[in-house]
Design a protein around this motif. Structure first.
Motif, PDB file in Angstrom:
ATOM      1  N   HIS A  66       0.831  -1.205   0.000  1.00 19.69           N
ATOM      2  CA  HIS A  66       0.000   0.000   0.000  1.00 19.69           C
ATOM      3  C   HIS A  66       0.866   1.256   0.000  1.00 19.69           C
ATOM      4  O   HIS A  66       0.588   2.210  -0.731  1.00 19.69           O
ATOM      5  CB  HIS A  66      -0.922   0.019   1.229  1.00 19.69           C
ATOM      6  CG  HIS A  66      -2.136  -0.832   1.050  1.00 19.69           C
ATOM      7  ND1 HIS A  66      -3.121  -0.535   0.141  1.00 19.69           N
ATOM      8  CD2 HIS A  66      -2.522  -1.986   1.638  1.00 19.69           C
ATOM      9  CE1 HIS A  66      -4.069  -1.459   0.194  1.00 19.69           C
ATOM     10  NE2 HIS A  66      -3.720  -2.360   1.086  1.00 19.69           N
ATOM     11  N   PHE A  67       1.899   1.233   0.820  1.00 21.38           N
ATOM     12  CA  PHE A  67       2.738   2.426   0.939  1.00 21.38           C
ATOM     13  C   PHE A  67       3.380   2.789  -0.407  1.00 21.38           C
ATOM     14  O   PHE A  67       3.270   3.926  -0.885  1.00 21.38           O
ATOM     15  CB  PHE A  67       3.813   2.185   2.017  1.00 21.38           C
ATOM     16  CG  PHE A  67       4.647   3.390   2.299  1.00 21.38           C
ATOM     17  CD1 PHE A  67       4.165   4.395   3.126  1.00 21.38           C
ATOM     18  CD2 PHE A  67       5.902   3.533   1.732  1.00 21.38           C
ATOM     19  CE1 PHE A  67       4.931   5.524   3.380  1.00 21.38           C
ATOM     20  CE2 PHE A  67       6.677   4.657   1.984  1.00 21.38           C
ATOM     21  CZ  PHE A  67       6.187   5.661   2.817  1.00 21.38           C
ATOM     22  N   HIS A 111      -3.620   5.244   0.233  1.00 21.57           N
ATOM     23  CA  HIS A 111      -2.721   4.080   0.281  1.00 21.57           C
ATOM     24  C   HIS A 111      -1.522   4.357   1.186  1.00 21.57           C
ATOM     25  O   HIS A 111      -1.097   3.473   1.942  1.00 21.57           O
ATOM     26  CB  HIS A 111      -2.222   3.737  -1.127  1.00 21.57           C
ATOM     27  CG  HIS A 111      -3.233   3.003  -1.956  1.00 21.57           C
ATOM     28  ND1 HIS A 111      -3.577   1.691  -1.732  1.00 21.57           N
ATOM     29  CD2 HIS A 111      -3.974   3.399  -3.017  1.00 21.57           C
ATOM     30  CE1 HIS A 111      -4.478   1.309  -2.632  1.00 21.57           C
ATOM     31  NE2 HIS A 111      -4.742   2.333  -3.418  1.00 21.57           N
ATOM     32  N   ILE A 112      -0.974   5.563   1.092  1.00 18.52           N
ATOM     33  CA  ILE A 112       0.206   5.875   1.922  1.00 18.52           C
ATOM     34  C   ILE A 112      -0.172   5.824   3.403  1.00 18.52           C
ATOM     35  O   ILE A 112       0.542   5.229   4.227  1.00 18.52           O
ATOM     36  CB  ILE A 112       0.792   7.256   1.545  1.00 18.52           C
ATOM     37  CG1 ILE A 112       1.380   7.205   0.137  1.00 18.52           C
ATOM     38  CG2 ILE A 112       1.866   7.679   2.556  1.00 18.52           C
ATOM     39  CD1 ILE A 112       1.840   8.546  -0.413  1.00 18.52           C
ATOM     40  N   ILE A 137     -13.934  -2.085   4.966  1.00 22.10           N
ATOM     41  CA  ILE A 137     -13.483  -3.430   5.344  1.00 22.10           C
ATOM     42  C   ILE A 137     -12.245  -3.330   6.241  1.00 22.10           C
ATOM     43  O   ILE A 137     -12.170  -3.933   7.309  1.00 22.10           O
ATOM     44  CB  ILE A 137     -13.198  -4.276   4.088  1.00 22.10           C
ATOM     45  CG1 ILE A 137     -14.518  -4.631   3.391  1.00 22.10           C
ATOM     46  CG2 ILE A 137     -12.425  -5.551   4.445  1.00 22.10           C
ATOM     47  CD1 ILE A 137     -14.362  -5.322   2.058  1.00 22.10           C
ATOM     48  N   HIS A 138     -11.263  -2.531   5.806  1.00 22.39           N
ATOM     49  CA  HIS A 138     -10.048  -2.394   6.625  1.00 22.39           C
ATOM     50  C   HIS A 138     -10.370  -1.799   7.999  1.00 22.39           C
ATOM     51  O   HIS A 138      -9.803  -2.219   9.017  1.00 22.39           O
ATOM     52  CB  HIS A 138      -9.015  -1.527   5.902  1.00 22.39           C
ATOM     53  CG  HIS A 138      -8.187  -2.309   4.942  1.00 22.39           C
ATOM     54  ND1 HIS A 138      -7.297  -3.278   5.340  1.00 22.39           N
ATOM     55  CD2 HIS A 138      -8.123  -2.291   3.585  1.00 22.39           C
ATOM     56  CE1 HIS A 138      -6.713  -3.815   4.285  1.00 22.39           C
ATOM     57  NE2 HIS A 138      -7.197  -3.238   3.209  1.00 22.39           N
ATOM     58  N   GLY A 139     -11.260  -0.823   8.019  1.00 26.31           N
ATOM     59  CA  GLY A 139     -11.621  -0.184   9.288  1.00 26.31           C
ATOM     60  C   GLY A 139     -12.267  -1.187  10.234  1.00 26.31           C
ATOM     61  O   GLY A 139     -11.915  -1.252  11.425  1.00 26.31           O
ATOM     62  N   SER A 196       1.250   3.185   6.025  1.00 32.41           N
ATOM     63  CA  SER A 196       2.106   3.677   7.111  1.00 32.41           C
ATOM     64  C   SER A 196       1.750   3.051   8.455  1.00 32.41           C
ATOM     65  O   SER A 196       2.612   2.862   9.307  1.00 32.41           O
ATOM     66  CB  SER A 196       1.968   5.194   7.262  1.00 32.41           C
ATOM     67  OG  SER A 196       2.306   5.835   6.080  1.00 32.41           O
ATOM     68  N   TYR A 197       0.469   2.786   8.654  1.00 24.28           N
ATOM     69  CA  TYR A 197       0.022   2.286   9.965  1.00 24.28           C
ATOM     70  C   TYR A 197      -0.562   0.896   9.887  1.00 24.28           C
ATOM     71  O   TYR A 197      -1.321   0.497  10.762  1.00 24.28           O
ATOM     72  CB  TYR A 197      -1.032   3.249  10.549  1.00 24.28           C
ATOM     73  CG  TYR A 197      -0.439   4.577  10.912  1.00 24.28           C
ATOM     74  CD1 TYR A 197       0.237   4.741  12.119  1.00 24.28           C
ATOM     75  CD2 TYR A 197      -0.514   5.652  10.042  1.00 24.28           C
ATOM     76  CE1 TYR A 197       0.809   5.956  12.451  1.00 24.28           C
ATOM     77  CE2 TYR A 197       0.052   6.866  10.362  1.00 24.28           C
ATOM     78  CZ  TYR A 197       0.712   7.012  11.571  1.00 24.28           C
ATOM     79  OH  TYR A 197       1.274   8.204  11.899  1.00 24.28           O
ATOM     80  N   PHE A 198      -0.220   0.166   8.834  1.00 26.19           N
ATOM     81  CA  PHE A 198      -0.882  -1.112   8.608  1.00 26.19           C
ATOM     82  C   PHE A 198      -0.551  -2.122   9.710  1.00 26.19           C
ATOM     83  O   PHE A 198       0.597  -2.266  10.114  1.00 26.19           O
ATOM     84  CB  PHE A 198      -0.462  -1.682   7.252  1.00 26.19           C
ATOM     85  CG  PHE A 198      -1.397  -2.737   6.776  1.00 26.19           C
ATOM     86  CD1 PHE A 198      -2.643  -2.401   6.290  1.00 26.19           C
ATOM     87  CD2 PHE A 198      -1.063  -4.072   6.844  1.00 26.19           C
ATOM     88  CE1 PHE A 198      -3.539  -3.362   5.878  1.00 26.19           C
ATOM     89  CE2 PHE A 198      -1.947  -5.047   6.431  1.00 26.19           C
ATOM     90  CZ  PHE A 198      -3.181  -4.692   5.942  1.00 26.19           C
TER      91      PHE A 198
END
Ligand code: HEM
Length: 129
Positions: free
Chosen positions: A6-7, A56-57, A120-122, A61-63
């Motif tokens: 993603h980054f 995406h960044i 979904i990610h949230g 960054s916090y994935f």
């Protein structure tokens, strides 16, 4: 791994955003004299691409990878949806503009998909390891 994807994809999309600026500058004389609807849609498309890149960044960054296998798969699903959304917003910028119509089906779909992918990610992020 997914976070890094993603980054770096986000950085690439921000570079594409700068290139869309060049595209409007060189191919459409910086949009000077273009009628207002198309001019506004070009501007919006340019900035949507910037924001997709930043999404995406920020995500990268916090994935946080979840340990549970099923939730990891759901994270992948969210990411694939975001990859498709990003492709569509860029592809739509180049193929749907300029236009005679206010409708832009690919760009519209990209925005529904980014909402779905981020949702979904949230939701997955609420899961504790
Ligand atoms: C090579 C780099 C770039 C070029 C050639 C470029 C070109 C353009 C063009 C042609 C427009 C439409 C202007 C109009 O309708 O009169 C535009 C709009 C815009 N660009 Fe870029 N752009 C570039 C990079 C950037 C960057 C780095 C940013 C900042 C983050 C940015 C932010 C904006 C914004 C905010 C608008 C909308 C302006 C408005 O609605 O008043 N652009 N750009």
């Amino acid at each position: 791994m997914l976070g890094k994807i993603h980054f770096y994809l986000g950085i690439s999309i921000v570079i594409i955003f700068i290139l869309t600026g060049q595209y409007m500058h060189h191919n459409y004389d910086h949009l000077k004299g273009m009628e207002q609807m198309n001019r506004a849609l070009f501007r919006a498309g340019h900035l949507y691409i910037l924001l997709f890149g930043l999404i995406h960044i920020a995500l990268g960054s916090y994935f946080r990878r979840i340990k549970n296998v099923i939730f990891r798969k759901i994270q992948w699903l969210g990411s694939v949806i975001l990859f498709i959304a990003s492709f569509l917003v860029i592809y739509g910028f180049f193929t749907e503009l300029p236009t005679e119509h206010i409708e832009r089906p690919l760009t519209r779909m990209s925005l529904y998909l980014v909402l779905l992918g981020i949702s979904i990610h949230g939701l997955v992020s609420l899961k504790k390891d």
